[in-house]
Design a protein around this motif. Structure first.
Motif, PDB file in Angstrom:
ATOM      1  N   ARG A  62     -21.959  46.660   6.407  1.00 30.94           N
ATOM      2  CA  ARG A  62     -23.277  47.270   6.577  1.00 30.94           C
ATOM      3  C   ARG A  62     -23.465  48.520   5.714  1.00 30.94           C
ATOM      4  O   ARG A  62     -24.554  48.776   5.207  1.00 30.94           O
ATOM      5  N   ALA A  63     -22.409  49.291   5.544  1.00 31.65           N
ATOM      6  CA  ALA A  63     -22.512  50.532   4.770  1.00 31.65           C
ATOM      7  C   ALA A  63     -22.847  50.278   3.305  1.00 31.65           C
ATOM      8  O   ALA A  63     -23.227  51.199   2.584  1.00 31.65           O
ATOM      9  N   LEU A  64     -22.728  49.023   2.856  1.00 35.83           N
ATOM     10  CA  LEU A  64     -23.091  48.679   1.483  1.00 35.83           C
ATOM     11  C   LEU A  64     -24.501  48.109   1.387  1.00 35.83           C
ATOM     12  O   LEU A  64     -24.912  47.638   0.329  1.00 35.83           O
ATOM     13  N   GLY A  65     -25.248  48.183   2.484  1.00 34.79           N
ATOM     14  CA  GLY A  65     -26.632  47.720   2.473  1.00 34.79           C
ATOM     15  C   GLY A  65     -27.576  48.780   1.932  1.00 34.79           C
ATOM     16  O   GLY A  65     -27.270  49.973   1.934  1.00 34.79           O
ATOM     17  N   THR A  66     -28.709  48.334   1.465  1.00 33.26           N
ATOM     18  CA  THR A  66     -29.716  49.250   0.932  1.00 33.26           C
ATOM     19  C   THR A  66     -30.489  49.900   2.071  1.00 33.26           C
ATOM     20  O   THR A  66     -30.944  49.205   2.979  1.00 33.26           O
ATOM     21  N   PRO A  67     -30.679  51.218   2.020  1.00 32.74           N
ATOM     22  CA  PRO A  67     -31.530  51.872   3.025  1.00 32.74           C
ATOM     23  C   PRO A  67     -32.947  51.302   2.983  1.00 32.74           C
ATOM     24  O   PRO A  67     -33.363  50.728   1.971  1.00 32.74           O
ATOM     25  N   LYS A  68     -33.683  51.476   4.066  1.00 37.68           N
ATOM     26  CA  LYS A  68     -35.040  50.910   4.164  1.00 37.68           C
ATOM     27  C   LYS A  68     -35.912  51.289   2.974  1.00 37.68           C
ATOM     28  O   LYS A  68     -36.630  50.445   2.434  1.00 37.68           O
ATOM     29  N   ALA A  73     -38.775  49.535  -1.900  1.00 30.66           N
ATOM     30  CA  ALA A  73     -38.983  49.652  -3.352  1.00 30.66           C
ATOM     31  C   ALA A  73     -38.703  48.311  -4.036  1.00 30.66           C
ATOM     32  O   ALA A  73     -39.469  47.883  -4.910  1.00 30.66           O
ATOM     33  N   ALA A  74     -37.637  47.645  -3.633  1.00 28.27           N
ATOM     34  CA  ALA A  74     -37.297  46.347  -4.231  1.00 28.27           C
ATOM     35  C   ALA A  74     -38.383  45.319  -3.970  1.00 28.27           C
ATOM     36  O   ALA A  74     -38.765  44.561  -4.870  1.00 28.27           O
ATOM     37  N   ILE A  79     -37.631  48.362  -9.174  1.00 32.41           N
ATOM     38  CA  ILE A  79     -36.177  48.194  -9.206  1.00 32.41           C
ATOM     39  C   ILE A  79     -35.470  49.498  -9.573  1.00 32.41           C
ATOM     40  O   ILE A  79     -34.424  49.817  -8.995  1.00 32.41           O
ATOM     41  N   ASP A  80     -36.004  50.247 -10.530  1.00 29.27           N
ATOM     42  CA  ASP A  80     -35.370  51.520 -10.891  1.00 29.27           C
ATOM     43  C   ASP A  80     -35.330  52.469  -9.694  1.00 29.27           C
ATOM     44  O   ASP A  80     -34.339  53.163  -9.474  1.00 29.27           O
ATOM     45  N   GLU A  81     -36.412  52.480  -8.918  1.00 35.46           N
ATOM     46  CA  GLU A  81     -36.456  53.324  -7.714  1.00 35.46           C
ATOM     47  C   GLU A  81     -35.430  52.845  -6.689  1.00 35.46           C
ATOM     48  O   GLU A  81     -34.712  53.647  -6.090  1.00 35.46           O
ATOM     49  N   MET A  82     -35.349  51.530  -6.502  1.00 34.47           N
ATOM     50  CA  MET A  82     -34.362  50.976  -5.569  1.00 34.47           C
ATOM     51  C   MET A  82     -32.954  51.370  -5.994  1.00 34.47           C
ATOM     52  O   MET A  82     -32.144  51.793  -5.170  1.00 34.47           O
ATOM     53  N   ARG A  83     -32.660  51.258  -7.283  1.00 34.43           N
ATOM     54  CA  ARG A  83     -31.333  51.610  -7.782  1.00 34.43           C
ATOM     55  C   ARG A  83     -31.024  53.097  -7.549  1.00 34.43           C
ATOM     56  O   ARG A  83     -29.908  53.445  -7.172  1.00 34.43           O
ATOM     57  N   ALA A  84     -32.002  53.947  -7.771  1.00 39.01           N
ATOM     58  CA  ALA A  84     -31.799  55.392  -7.555  1.00 39.01           C
ATOM     59  C   ALA A  84     -31.519  55.684  -6.083  1.00 39.01           C
ATOM     60  O   ALA A  84     -30.620  56.465  -5.752  1.00 39.01           O
ATOM     61  N   ILE A  85     -32.272  55.054  -5.204  1.00 44.38           N
ATOM     62  CA  ILE A  85     -32.060  55.234  -3.766  1.00 44.38           C
ATOM     63  C   ILE A  85     -30.676  54.723  -3.372  1.00 44.38           C
ATOM     64  O   ILE A  85     -29.936  55.385  -2.638  1.00 44.38           O
ATOM     65  N   PHE A  86     -30.310  53.572  -3.900  1.00 43.77           N
ATOM     66  CA  PHE A  86     -29.010  52.998  -3.564  1.00 43.77           C
ATOM     67  C   PHE A  86     -27.869  53.844  -4.130  1.00 43.77           C
ATOM     68  O   PHE A  86     -26.849  54.040  -3.467  1.00 43.77           O
ATOM     69  N   ASP A  87     -28.039  54.359  -5.341  1.00 45.28           N
ATOM     70  CA  ASP A  87     -27.010  55.243  -5.914  1.00 45.28           C
ATOM     71  C   ASP A  87     -26.784  56.460  -5.020  1.00 45.28           C
ATOM     72  O   ASP A  87     -25.645  56.867  -4.794  1.00 45.28           O
ATOM     73  N   GLY A  88     -27.863  57.030  -4.504  1.00 38.51           N
ATOM     74  CA  GLY A  88     -27.734  58.154  -3.578  1.00 38.51           C
ATOM     75  C   GLY A  88     -27.010  57.750  -2.305  1.00 38.51           C
ATOM     76  O   GLY A  88     -26.161  58.487  -1.792  1.00 38.51           O
ATOM     77  N   HIS A  89     -27.341  56.580  -1.797  1.00 37.71           N
ATOM     78  CA  HIS A  89     -26.700  56.052  -0.588  1.00 37.71           C
ATOM     79  C   HIS A  89     -25.194  55.875  -0.798  1.00 37.71           C
ATOM     80  O   HIS A  89     -24.390  56.146   0.101  1.00 37.71           O
ATOM     81  N   MET A  90     -24.810  55.456  -1.989  1.00 35.11           N
ATOM     82  CA  MET A  90     -23.402  55.219  -2.277  1.00 35.11           C
ATOM     83  C   MET A  90     -22.596  56.511  -2.381  1.00 35.11           C
ATOM     84  O   MET A  90     -21.368  56.466  -2.411  1.00 35.11           O
ATOM     85  N   GLN A  91     -23.259  57.652  -2.392  1.00 34.65           N
ATOM     86  CA  GLN A  91     -22.554  58.936  -2.403  1.00 34.65           C
ATOM     87  C   GLN A  91     -22.048  59.314  -1.008  1.00 34.65           C
ATOM     88  O   GLN A  91     -21.234  60.222  -0.866  1.00 34.65           O
ATOM     89  N   GLU A  92     -22.541  58.620   0.007  1.00 35.15           N
ATOM     90  CA  GLU A  92     -22.123  58.904   1.377  1.00 35.15           C
ATOM     91  C   GLU A  92     -20.689  58.406   1.597  1.00 35.15           C
ATOM     92  O   GLU A  92     -20.308  57.349   1.097  1.00 35.15           O
TER      93      GLU A  92
END
Length: 143
Positions: A62-68, A73-74, A79-92
């Motif tokens: 679950r921790a590898l899922g995209t935040p809402k 955005a997807a 897609i660029d926005e989704m990637r930016a959000i996901f990159d931030g999520h992966m910093q957790e």
């Protein structure tokens, strides 16, 4: 080492499982934040049981899922926005720990990443696959 990715959009469960089996996948790693689906056969419990019957292990990270916000955005094609959000999520820390678990597992046996989108390029699973390819030399195969 190969890493597979697969989306189930527009596909029946049996077709997805057949593609996984044909590719030699041993573990399906579900990278959805919410492992529930309106599509028959793709909710966590049912999917896990069906995969098990087919000789494929199931793991939900679950921790590898995209935040809402990333999913929204997807859906809108940003897609660029989704990637930016996901990159931030992966910093957790929890996301990074799950990623390290994925890396270890994928080094041991054939793994496929599962999410909804048929087109891997519009899905966060591509981000995960790209990182594994860059850092560890995985060959990515999109089923």
């Amino acid at each position: 080492m190969k890493l597979f990715t697969i989306g189930y959009e527009g596909e029946p469960q049996a077709a997805v499982i057949d593609r996984l089996k044909a590719a030699g996948v041993r573990v399906l790693v579900d990278v959805r934040a919410v492992a529930a689906s309106r599509r028959a056969g793709f909710s966590k419990t049912v999917l896990g049981a069906s995969l098990n019957e087919s000789g494929i292990d199931y793991l939900h990270l679950r921790a590898l899922g995209t935040p809402k916000a990333g999913r929204d955005a997807a859906r809108k094609g940003r897609i660029d926005e989704m990637r930016a959000i996901f990159d931030g999520h992966m910093q957790e820390p929890a996301s990074e720990a799950a990623f390290q678990s994925l890396k270890t597992l994928a080094s041991e046996k054939p793994v496929a990443l599962l999410c909804f989108e048929a087109n891997h390029a519009g899905c966060h699973r591509a981000v995960l696959a790209e990182r594994l390819a860059k850092e560890d030399g995985f060959e990515v195969v999109n089923l």
